[in-house]
Design a protein around this motif. Structure first.
Motif, PDB file in Angstrom:
ATOM      1  N   LYS A  48       7.985  39.215  25.854  1.00  0.00           N
ATOM      2  CA  LYS A  48       7.797  39.908  27.127  1.00  0.00           C
ATOM      3  C   LYS A  48       8.911  39.534  28.103  1.00  0.00           C
ATOM      4  CE  LYS A  48       4.218  38.840  29.714  1.00  0.00           C
ATOM      5  NZ  LYS A  48       2.842  38.800  30.280  1.00  0.00           N
ATOM      6  N   ALA A  49       9.340  38.278  28.063  1.00  0.00           N
ATOM      7  CA  ALA A  49      10.412  37.825  28.958  1.00  0.00           C
ATOM      8  C   ALA A  49      11.695  38.613  28.720  1.00  0.00           C
ATOM      9  CB  ALA A  49      10.661  36.336  28.767  1.00  0.00           C
ATOM     10  N   THR A  50      11.979  38.904  27.451  1.00  0.00           N
ATOM     11  CA  THR A  50      13.176  39.680  27.124  1.00  0.00           C
ATOM     12  C   THR A  50      13.087  41.081  27.725  1.00  0.00           C
ATOM     13  OG1 THR A  50      13.579  38.476  25.071  1.00  0.00           O
ATOM     14  CG2 THR A  50      14.517  40.690  25.231  1.00  0.00           C
ATOM     15  N   LEU A  51      11.913  41.683  27.628  1.00  0.00           N
ATOM     16  CA  LEU A  51      11.723  43.027  28.167  1.00  0.00           C
ATOM     17  C   LEU A  51      11.890  43.028  29.686  1.00  0.00           C
ATOM     18  CD1 LEU A  51       8.643  44.171  26.041  1.00  0.00           C
ATOM     19  CD2 LEU A  51      11.071  44.615  25.610  1.00  0.00           C
ATOM     20  N   TYR A  52      11.262  42.062  30.353  1.00  0.00           N
ATOM     21  CA  TYR A  52      11.387  41.976  31.807  1.00  0.00           C
ATOM     22  C   TYR A  52      12.829  41.720  32.226  1.00  0.00           C
ATOM     23  CZ  TYR A  52       6.503  42.072  33.316  1.00  0.00           C
ATOM     24  OH  TYR A  52       5.229  42.462  33.626  1.00  0.00           O
ATOM     25  N   ARG A  53      13.497  40.839  31.497  1.00  0.00           N
ATOM     26  CA  ARG A  53      14.874  40.488  31.853  1.00  0.00           C
ATOM     27  C   ARG A  53      15.795  41.700  31.693  1.00  0.00           C
ATOM     28  NH1 ARG A  53      15.058  36.342  29.022  1.00  0.00           N
ATOM     29  NH2 ARG A  53      15.999  37.200  27.133  1.00  0.00           N
ATOM     30  N   GLN A  54      15.566  42.482  30.675  1.00  0.00           N
ATOM     31  CA  GLN A  54      16.452  43.607  30.406  1.00  0.00           C
ATOM     32  C   GLN A  54      16.129  44.850  31.241  1.00  0.00           C
ATOM     33  OE1 GLN A  54      19.227  43.752  28.501  1.00  0.00           O
ATOM     34  NE2 GLN A  54      19.456  45.803  29.355  1.00  0.00           N
ATOM     35  N   TRP A  55      14.834  45.171  31.391  1.00  0.00           N
ATOM     36  CA  TRP A  55      14.478  46.428  32.047  1.00  0.00           C
ATOM     37  C   TRP A  55      13.761  46.263  33.379  1.00  0.00           C
ATOM     38  CZ3 TRP A  55      14.537  46.050  26.676  1.00  0.00           C
ATOM     39  CH2 TRP A  55      15.497  46.859  26.058  1.00  0.00           C
ATOM     40  N   GLY A  56      13.251  45.092  33.665  1.00  0.00           N
ATOM     41  CA  GLY A  56      12.741  44.800  34.990  1.00  0.00           C
ATOM     42  C   GLY A  56      11.380  45.369  35.352  1.00  0.00           C
ATOM     43  N   SER A  57      11.031  46.527  34.819  1.00  0.00           N
ATOM     44  CA  SER A  57       9.762  47.157  35.148  1.00  0.00           C
ATOM     45  C   SER A  57       9.322  48.034  33.986  1.00  0.00           C
ATOM     46  CB  SER A  57       9.894  48.017  36.406  1.00  0.00           C
ATOM     47  OG  SER A  57      10.747  49.121  36.155  1.00  0.00           O
ATOM     48  N   LYS A  58       8.051  48.373  33.997  1.00  0.00           N
ATOM     49  CA  LYS A  58       7.529  49.254  32.946  1.00  0.00           C
ATOM     50  C   LYS A  58       8.209  50.614  33.007  1.00  0.00           C
ATOM     51  CE  LYS A  58       3.293  50.962  33.271  1.00  0.00           C
ATOM     52  NZ  LYS A  58       1.813  51.081  33.153  1.00  0.00           N
ATOM     53  N   SER A  59       8.384  51.143  34.214  1.00  0.00           N
ATOM     54  CA  SER A  59       9.012  52.464  34.319  1.00  0.00           C
ATOM     55  C   SER A  59      10.451  52.425  33.813  1.00  0.00           C
ATOM     56  CB  SER A  59       8.967  52.975  35.760  1.00  0.00           C
ATOM     57  OG  SER A  59       9.717  52.140  36.616  1.00  0.00           O
ATOM     58  N   GLY A  60      11.162  51.329  34.081  1.00  0.00           N
ATOM     59  CA  GLY A  60      12.534  51.215  33.583  1.00  0.00           C
ATOM     60  C   GLY A  60      12.601  51.205  32.076  1.00  0.00           C
ATOM     61  N   LEU A  61      11.673  50.492  31.442  1.00  0.00           N
ATOM     62  CA  LEU A  61      11.617  50.442  29.984  1.00  0.00           C
ATOM     63  C   LEU A  61      11.253  51.804  29.410  1.00  0.00           C
ATOM     64  CD1 LEU A  61      11.619  48.965  27.271  1.00  0.00           C
ATOM     65  CD2 LEU A  61       9.261  48.240  27.752  1.00  0.00           C
ATOM     66  N   VAL A  62      10.269  52.448  30.003  1.00  0.00           N
ATOM     67  CA  VAL A  62       9.831  53.754  29.506  1.00  0.00           C
ATOM     68  C   VAL A  62      10.955  54.782  29.628  1.00  0.00           C
ATOM     69  CG1 VAL A  62       8.283  55.703  29.970  1.00  0.00           C
ATOM     70  CG2 VAL A  62       7.376  53.369  29.856  1.00  0.00           C
ATOM     71  N   MET A  63      11.662  54.798  30.766  1.00  0.00           N
ATOM     72  CA  MET A  63      12.756  55.756  30.930  1.00  0.00           C
ATOM     73  C   MET A  63      13.879  55.485  29.933  1.00  0.00           C
ATOM     74  SD  MET A  63      12.182  58.100  33.011  1.00  0.00           S
ATOM     75  CE  MET A  63      10.600  58.336  33.800  1.00  0.00           C
ATOM     76  N   ALA A  64      14.159  54.217  29.671  1.00  0.00           N
ATOM     77  CA  ALA A  64      15.187  53.887  28.680  1.00  0.00           C
ATOM     78  C   ALA A  64      14.783  54.411  27.306  1.00  0.00           C
ATOM     79  CB  ALA A  64      15.407  52.374  28.633  1.00  0.00           C
ATOM     80  N   ALA A  65      13.491  54.263  26.973  1.00  0.00           N
ATOM     81  CA  ALA A  65      13.013  54.742  25.671  1.00  0.00           C
ATOM     82  C   ALA A  65      13.065  56.261  25.585  1.00  0.00           C
ATOM     83  CB  ALA A  65      11.588  54.249  25.434  1.00  0.00           C
TER      84      ALA A  65
END
Length: 199
Positions: A48-65
């Motif tokens: 989870k730390a890697t995800l937070y460090r890279q994308w910062g937020s759930k919306s950021g991760l979802v948009m990247a995907a």
């Protein structure tokens, strides 16, 4: 477009693809509201730390995907007429049922989360609408139609809406024929074509 992007990922392209596949699969299974970094980390076998460090937020991760390796937007460069553009767009691949389900889920999420809705419009919807409107702008440049940029934007939105919703409304799969009907019965009549017969 959003300018506050996180730094480039250090993951390999293969690991990024696996991660984004996991995010999209979870979106379809549980929806945006119930998707968590814990669930993504477990599915993608990362922290989870890697995800937070890279994308910062759930919306950021979802948009990247959602934007990772998406199909290229339609480009009207090289077309010699609006009819040629319409024919090429009609022949485009139909939207898979999985993508339609994803679209409906994202629209629901955007309605309940205004911030996510803003990102969805900026990152996903607006580029498609702008690319479609550019088809009409190019036709105006060629002298085929009267330039009406607000109308072009509305017609572009209509095309996108029809592609997304017509299978649900009609119960029939979207096809090249249905797109041709849309162009012939709605889009083309809405445009004011120039008359060169007296020139």
């Amino acid at each position: 477009m959003s300018t506050n992007r996180p730094p480039r990922s250090r993951m390999s392209s293969e690991r990024l693809a696996e991660l984004f596949d996991a995010v999209r699969a979870l979106l379809l299974e549980v929806g945006y509201e119930r998707l968590t970094f814990d669930a993504v980390a477990a599915r993608a076998r990362t922290s989870k730390a890697t995800l937070y460090r890279q994308w910062g937020s759930k919306s950021g991760l979802v948009m990247a995907a959602l934007t990772h390796q998406r199909p290229a937007l339609y480009d009207s460069a090289g077309a010699t007429s609006l009819d040629e553009d319409f024919a090429q767009m009609a022949r485009a691949d139909s939207v898979p049922a999985r993508d339609l389900r994803m679209g409906f889920m994202l629209l629901h999420s955007a309605a309940t989360d205004p911030d996510f809705g803003t990102e969805l419009r900026t990152e996903i919807i607006a580029p498609v609408v702008d690319a479609l409107a550019a088809v009409f702008e190019a036709a105006a440049d060629r002298g085929e139609v009267v330039r009406d940029s607000p109308l072009f934007q509305r017609l572009a939105s209509l095309i996108l809406t029809d592609v997304a919703l017509s299978p649900l409304i009609s119960g029939r799969e979207e096809t090249a024929t249905s797109r041709q009907e849309l162009f012939a019965t709605i889009i083309r009549p809405a445009l004011t074509f120039t008359d060169h017969s007296n020139s």
